[in-house]
Design an enzyme around this catalytic site. Structure first.
Site, PDB file in Angstrom:
ATOM      1  N   ARG A  34      13.345 -67.389  67.970  1.00  0.00           N
ATOM      2  CA  ARG A  34      11.976 -67.127  67.282  1.00  0.00           C
ATOM      3  C   ARG A  34      11.787 -65.960  66.762  1.00  0.00           C
ATOM      4  NH1 ARG A  34      11.061 -63.459  70.160  1.00  0.00           N
ATOM      5  NH2 ARG A  34       9.064 -63.039  69.035  1.00  0.00           N
ATOM      6  N   GLY A  35      10.679 -65.439  66.367  1.00  0.00           N
ATOM      7  CA  GLY A  35      10.744 -64.121  65.623  1.00  0.00           C
ATOM      8  C   GLY A  35      10.986 -64.369  64.044  1.00  0.00           C
TER       9      GLY A  35
ATOM     10  N   ARG B  21       9.830 -74.586  60.750  1.00  0.00           N
ATOM     11  CA  ARG B  21       8.789 -73.834  60.890  1.00  0.00           C
ATOM     12  C   ARG B  21       8.074 -73.505  59.856  1.00  0.00           C
ATOM     13  NH1 ARG B  21       8.541 -70.853  65.662  1.00  0.00           N
ATOM     14  NH2 ARG B  21       6.463 -70.286  65.354  1.00  0.00           N
TER      15      ARG B  21
ATOM     16  N   GLN C  93       5.306 -64.695  74.830  1.00  0.00           N
ATOM     17  CA  GLN C  93       6.541 -63.715  74.510  1.00  0.00           C
ATOM     18  C   GLN C  93       6.281 -62.304  74.852  1.00  0.00           C
ATOM     19  OE1 GLN C  93       4.700 -66.102  72.814  1.00  0.00           O
ATOM     20  NE2 GLN C  93       6.071 -66.873  71.199  1.00  0.00           N
TER      21      GLN C  93
ATOM     22  N   ASP D 209       4.699 -62.575  60.368  1.00  0.00           N
ATOM     23  CA  ASP D 209       5.487 -63.771  60.163  1.00  0.00           C
ATOM     24  C   ASP D 209       5.203 -64.335  58.458  1.00  0.00           C
ATOM     25  OD1 ASP D 209       6.508 -65.776  62.489  1.00  0.00           O
ATOM     26  OD2 ASP D 209       5.200 -64.306  63.152  1.00  0.00           O
TER      27      ASP D 209
ATOM     28  N   ASN E  56       0.460 -63.441  61.920  1.00  0.00           N
ATOM     29  CA  ASN E  56       1.226 -63.121  63.384  1.00  0.00           C
ATOM     30  C   ASN E  56       0.770 -63.984  64.410  1.00  0.00           C
ATOM     31  OD1 ASN E  56       3.179 -61.343  64.160  1.00  0.00           O
ATOM     32  ND2 ASN E  56       1.526 -60.576  65.580  1.00  0.00           N
TER      33      ASN E  56
END
Length: 353
Positions: A45-46, A87, A204, A245, A255
């Site tokens: 992720r990220g 995603r 997270q 993001d 985000n």
């Protein structure tokens, strides 16, 4: 150095982030379907790291191809569609697939499949190395902006910084976006303490950012997402910096859910609030944040924590993964090319150009 992702011997390796910090499990796979599932489930992720893994996922898909060159275009189109569907919000994923499609468009007619696949591997590796370099550039530009904006405070003491979600090595493969800036500011003696918000629903900030900061020996405090306004009121936070993001053409930024609430609180307390993200995160085709697709995830991510039920299965849940912070709440956007302050419409367009 945390090894978040690797690609050797036609094998994708990644640190499964779902189980951190209690379990450090490094997964290796040759299957593009496994890699797509890793993106979907947030094992990786990220936004920048998703882009890196997306590039390598396409390569894995190519490695498993056994048809003819004539049949390949249909296979490749389906492969790209499957990767892009994993995603919807992180624009870096689409940046990576666009890079792979560009190689296909320029080389498919003239190259053999072996030559084409070799070029796509080079393109995927470049996405990876570029993200590492981008983090170093963002760190420099971010620290320069912090020194400029908070010079008066820095004349008397070090700073306390709020961050949200995870934007470090685990999210980028390099030093990080927002957390990379924080790490560099710490090295230069500007930071007293990092305040990391837990970042619901997958925690997270509490699980991953705290884990990274502990490994870097950087002092930190973890807080609940709803605590930041009170800490600002008490003078315990000097500025905030988070990742992104997707950034729209006007600077509106998507985000991790909770980011907007911190931004509103920062504005109410006259505290600068920054975004740090590579230029690849800017989506100049989207006019403003209202057009950014926002992922809604499973209700069970809120109703359960690590498999433990914390609400009844019938509890109605709305689980947005991201929110959008309007540009007026953002003091500056730190990119790998420069830090942009103020006129986002013109300046972001120039960065893309």
């Amino acid at each position: 150095m945390i090894d978040a992702v690797s690609f050797e011997n036609n094998t994708l390796g990644y640190l499964d982030q779902r189980f951190l910090p209690l379990k450090e499990e490094y997964i290796r796979t040759k299957s593009h379907l496994d890699a797509i599932e890793a993106i979907k489930t947030l094992a990786v992720r990220g936004a920048p790291l998703i882009g890196i893994v997306a590039g390598y996922t396409v390569v894995l898909g190519l490695n498993s191809y056994q048809g003819t060159k004539e049949e390949f275009p249909v296979y490749f189109e389906k492969l790209i569609q499957d990767v892009e569907a994993s995603r919807p919000t992180a624009v870096n994923l689409f940046f990576a697939t666009a890079c792979m499609k560009a190689v296909y468009d320029t080389s498919f007619t003239s190259d053999t499949l072996e030559e084409l696949f070799a070029k796509m591997l080079v393109a995927a590796r470049k996405i990876h190395t570029d993200e590492i370099a981008n983090c170093d550039s963002m760190a420099r530009y971010g620290v320069e902006l912090i020194r400029q904006d908070l010079a008066e405070t820095l004349n008397t003491r070090k700073l306390n910084v709020l961050t949200h979600c995870n934007t470090g090595t685990l999210a980028t493969g390099g030093s990080g976006t927002a957390l990379g800036v924080i790490k560099q500011a710490w090295k230069e003696g500007l930071i007293e303490k990092v305040i990391t918000a837990e970042s619901r629903p997958l925690l997270q900030g509490l699980r991953l950012t705290a884990w990274e900061l502990e490994k870097e020996d950087i002092p930190f405090l973890s807080i609940s997402d709803s605590s930041s306004a009170f800490l600002m009121q008490k003078g315990m936070i000097d500025f905030g910096i988070v990742g992104a993001d997707r950034i729209a053409a006007n600077g509106d930024t998507a985000n991790k859910i909770g980011t907007f609430a911190h931004a509103v609180s920062a504005a109410a307390h006259n505290i600068p609030y920054y975004i740090a993200a590579p230029v690849s995160t800017i989506d100049i085709t989207i006019e403003d944040g209202s057009h950014i697709p926002i992922e809604e995830r499973s209700a069970d991510e809120l109703r359960t924590i690590f498999g433990t039920q914390v609400a009844t299965p019938s509890t109605p849940v709305l689980n947005y993964a991201f929110d959008v912070t309007p540009n007026q709440y953002i003091r500056g956007i730190v990119t790998d090319k420069k830090a942009v302050v103020g006129n986002y419409v013109e300046d972001l367009q120039k960065l893309i150009a």
